[in-house]
Design a protein around this motif. Structure first.
Motif, PDB file in Angstrom:
ATOM      1  N   PRO A 250       0.822  -1.216   0.000  1.00 46.54           N
ATOM      2  CA  PRO A 250       0.000   0.000   0.000  1.00 46.54           C
ATOM      3  C   PRO A 250       0.854   1.264   0.000  1.00 46.54           C
ATOM      4  O   PRO A 250       1.906   1.319   0.642  1.00 46.54           O
ATOM      5  N   ASN A 251       0.406   2.262  -0.748  1.00 41.63           N
ATOM      6  CA  ASN A 251       1.034   3.587  -0.759  1.00 41.63           C
ATOM      7  C   ASN A 251       2.535   3.537  -1.007  1.00 41.63           C
ATOM      8  O   ASN A 251       3.337   3.997  -0.200  1.00 41.63           O
ATOM      9  N   ASN A 271       4.889   9.343  -0.922  1.00 42.92           N
ATOM     10  CA  ASN A 271       4.125   8.102  -0.958  1.00 42.92           C
ATOM     11  C   ASN A 271       2.831   8.330  -1.726  1.00 42.92           C
ATOM     12  O   ASN A 271       2.126   9.317  -1.493  1.00 42.92           O
ATOM     13  N   LEU A 272       2.533   7.451  -2.639  1.00 42.82           N
ATOM     14  CA  LEU A 272       1.295   7.547  -3.394  1.00 42.82           C
ATOM     15  C   LEU A 272       0.116   7.151  -2.513  1.00 42.82           C
ATOM     16  O   LEU A 272       0.235   6.296  -1.641  1.00 42.82           O
ATOM     17  N   GLU A 273      -1.023   7.758  -2.749  1.00 45.27           N
ATOM     18  CA  GLU A 273      -2.235   7.311  -2.083  1.00 45.27           C
ATOM     19  C   GLU A 273      -2.785   6.063  -2.761  1.00 45.27           C
ATOM     20  O   GLU A 273      -3.495   5.271  -2.152  1.00 45.27           O
ATOM     21  N   SER A 274      -2.470   5.890  -4.029  1.00 44.88           N
ATOM     22  CA  SER A 274      -2.881   4.701  -4.766  1.00 44.88           C
ATOM     23  C   SER A 274      -1.913   3.557  -4.504  1.00 44.88           C
ATOM     24  O   SER A 274      -0.777   3.760  -4.069  1.00 44.88           O
ATOM     25  N   THR A 275      -2.371   2.344  -4.781  1.00 37.25           N
ATOM     26  CA  THR A 275      -1.551   1.143  -4.680  1.00 37.25           C
ATOM     27  C   THR A 275      -1.502   0.479  -6.045  1.00 37.25           C
ATOM     28  O   THR A 275      -2.511   0.434  -6.756  1.00 37.25           O
ATOM     29  N   GLU A 310      -5.551  11.906  -7.786  1.00 35.44           N
ATOM     30  CA  GLU A 310      -5.162  12.525  -6.528  1.00 35.44           C
ATOM     31  C   GLU A 310      -4.034  13.501  -6.807  1.00 35.44           C
ATOM     32  O   GLU A 310      -3.344  13.397  -7.822  1.00 35.44           O
TER      33      GLU A 310
END
Length: 318
Positions: A250-251, A271-275, A310
Motif C-alpha cells: 500500500p502507498n 508516498n502515493l495514495e494509490s496502490t 489525486e
C-alpha cells in the motif's frame, strides 16, 4: 515471457529445481499422444489474446509438473505458442502433446501491447524439472548490475485450468498479474524543460520481489524498481513508455531523481495514495516549478484506468 527473453533452452537444461522425490515418471516413448488446439483470451477485456502463451502440464488436481512430450518422448519442455486473436499461428511453436487423460494446465502469457511499452523488461526464471512442484517456484525481479534497484518486468497474464486431453481443447481466460506505470513530467504552463536538466529517473518502492509460478501471488513487497524518463521532441515534457511491475505494498514511495549538468542530483519523493495492484494502470503527472532557485513547489496528479485522481504536493527543492 516472450520467446526471445524466456531463455527456454537455458531453462530447460536446469534440472535442479525443487522436486517431489516421491514422484517418478517413465521417460520411455509413448505413441498414443494427443495434441490439442489452443484458444486463449484476456479475461479483463474478454478479448482474444495476441502474443506469447506458455502451457505447463501438471498432474490432475495438483501443482506437480508432469512435463510434455516432444518427439514422442517425455521432456521438461513446456508448451510454447505464438498466438494471434486467441489462436495458434506460425511454425515456431512447441505444442502440448500428452497421453489421453485429465491434467491441470498452468498458463502464462505476454500479450502484445498496442501502445509503446518499456523496451527492455526482464525477469529471473526458476529452474524446472519433471516432478517439480510449481507452487514452490517463482518468477522474480532482475536486479540491475550497478545498484540495488530492479528492472521493470513483462506484461504477464496467468491462469490455471483443468483439461481432459483427448476430449477438450486447451482454453484459458487469462488474468493480468502485473500493474502498469507511466510518469509524465512537465513544467508549469507547459513551458520548455530547463536545459540544465540532463536526466530524470523514477524509483518506485514497495514492489513485490517475486510472483508464484503456480498461483501468481506476489511476495515480499520491499523492492524498488527504476526506469528512465525521456525528453520529448518539443522539449516540453519527460516521460516513459508504460512499464510493468509486480504489485506493490500500500502507498508505495515514488521518487524522482533529477540530474543537472553540474552532476548534482535533486530528489523529490512522496508516498502515493494509490496502490499498484494487478491489472491496474497508473499515470503519474508531475508538474515541477522553479525548484532549483528556491521557487514554488511541484505537484503531481495520479490518474488510473477508471479516471480517479489525486494530487500530492512536493516540498520546495533548492
Amino acid at each position: 515471457m516472450k520467446k526471445i527473453t524466456l531463455g527456454a533452452l537455458t531453462l530447460l537444461l536446469i534440472t535442479t529445481a525443487c522436486r517431489d522425490d516421491s514422484y517418478t515418471l517413465s521417460t520411455e516413448s509413448t505413441p498414443n499422444l494427443v495434441t490439442p488446439a489452443l484458444h486463449t483470451r484476456v479475461s479483463d477485456s474478454q478479448s482474444p489474446l495476441t502474443g506469447i502463451v506458455e502451457a505447463y502440464p501438471c498432474l490432475q488436481g495438483s501443482s506437480i509438473y508432469f512435463g510434455n512430450y516432444v518427439n514422442n518422448t517425455l521432456s521438461v519442455f513446456y508448451g510454447f505458442y505464438n498466438v494471434q486473436d486467441g489462436n495458434i499461428v506460425g511454425d515456431n511453436n512447441r505444442e502440448v502433446s500428452l497421453p489421453v487423460g485429465k491434467y491441470n494446465i498452468v498458463y502464462w502469457g505476454t500479450p502484445k501491447y498496442e501502445e509503446p511499452i518499456h523496451t527492455t523488461p526482464a525477469i529471473d526464471e526458476p529452474g524446472l524439472s519433471i516432478g517439480s512442484d510449481l507452487s514452490k517456484l517463482y518468477f522474480g525481479l532482475r536486479q540491475y548490475n550497478k545498484d540495488t534497484t530492479y528492472i521493470p518486468v513483462y506484461d504477464l497474464v496467468h491462469t490455471n485450468k483443468e483439461v481432459n486431453i483427448g476430449q477438450e481443447d486447451l482454453e484459458a481466460n487469462m488474468e493480468r498479474v502485473v500493474a502498469g506505470l507511466k510518469v509524465i513530467v512537465k513544467t508549469k504552463n507547459n513551458a520548455v524543460i530547463n536545459s540544465n536538466i540532463t536526466d530524470m529517473q523514477v524509483l518506485i518502492g514497495g514492489i513485490a520481489e517475486k510472483i508464484n509460478l503456480y498461483t501468481a501471488e506476489p511476495e515480499n513487497k520491499t523492492k524498488t524498481v527504476k526506469f528512465d524518463l525521456v525528453r520529448s521532441v518539443d522539449n516540453t515534457e519527460m516521460s516513459n513508455a508504460m512499464v510493468m511491475v509486480f504489485p506493490s505494498a500500500p502507498n508505495p514511495l515514488l521518487t524522482l531523481l533529477i540530474t543537472l549538468k553540474d552532476g548534482s542530483v535533486h530528489t523529490l519523493s512522496k508516498n502515493l495514495e494509490s496502490t499498484l495492484v494487478a491489472n491496474t494502470r497508473l499515470t503519474v503527472n508531475i508538474v515541477i516549478g522553479d525548484i532549483f532557485a528556491g521557487g514554488s513547489s511541484g505537484n503531481f496528479t495520479i490518474d488510473n484506468w477508471n479516471e480517479s485522481s489525486e494530487t500530492i504536493e512536493f516540498p520546495v527543492v533548492d
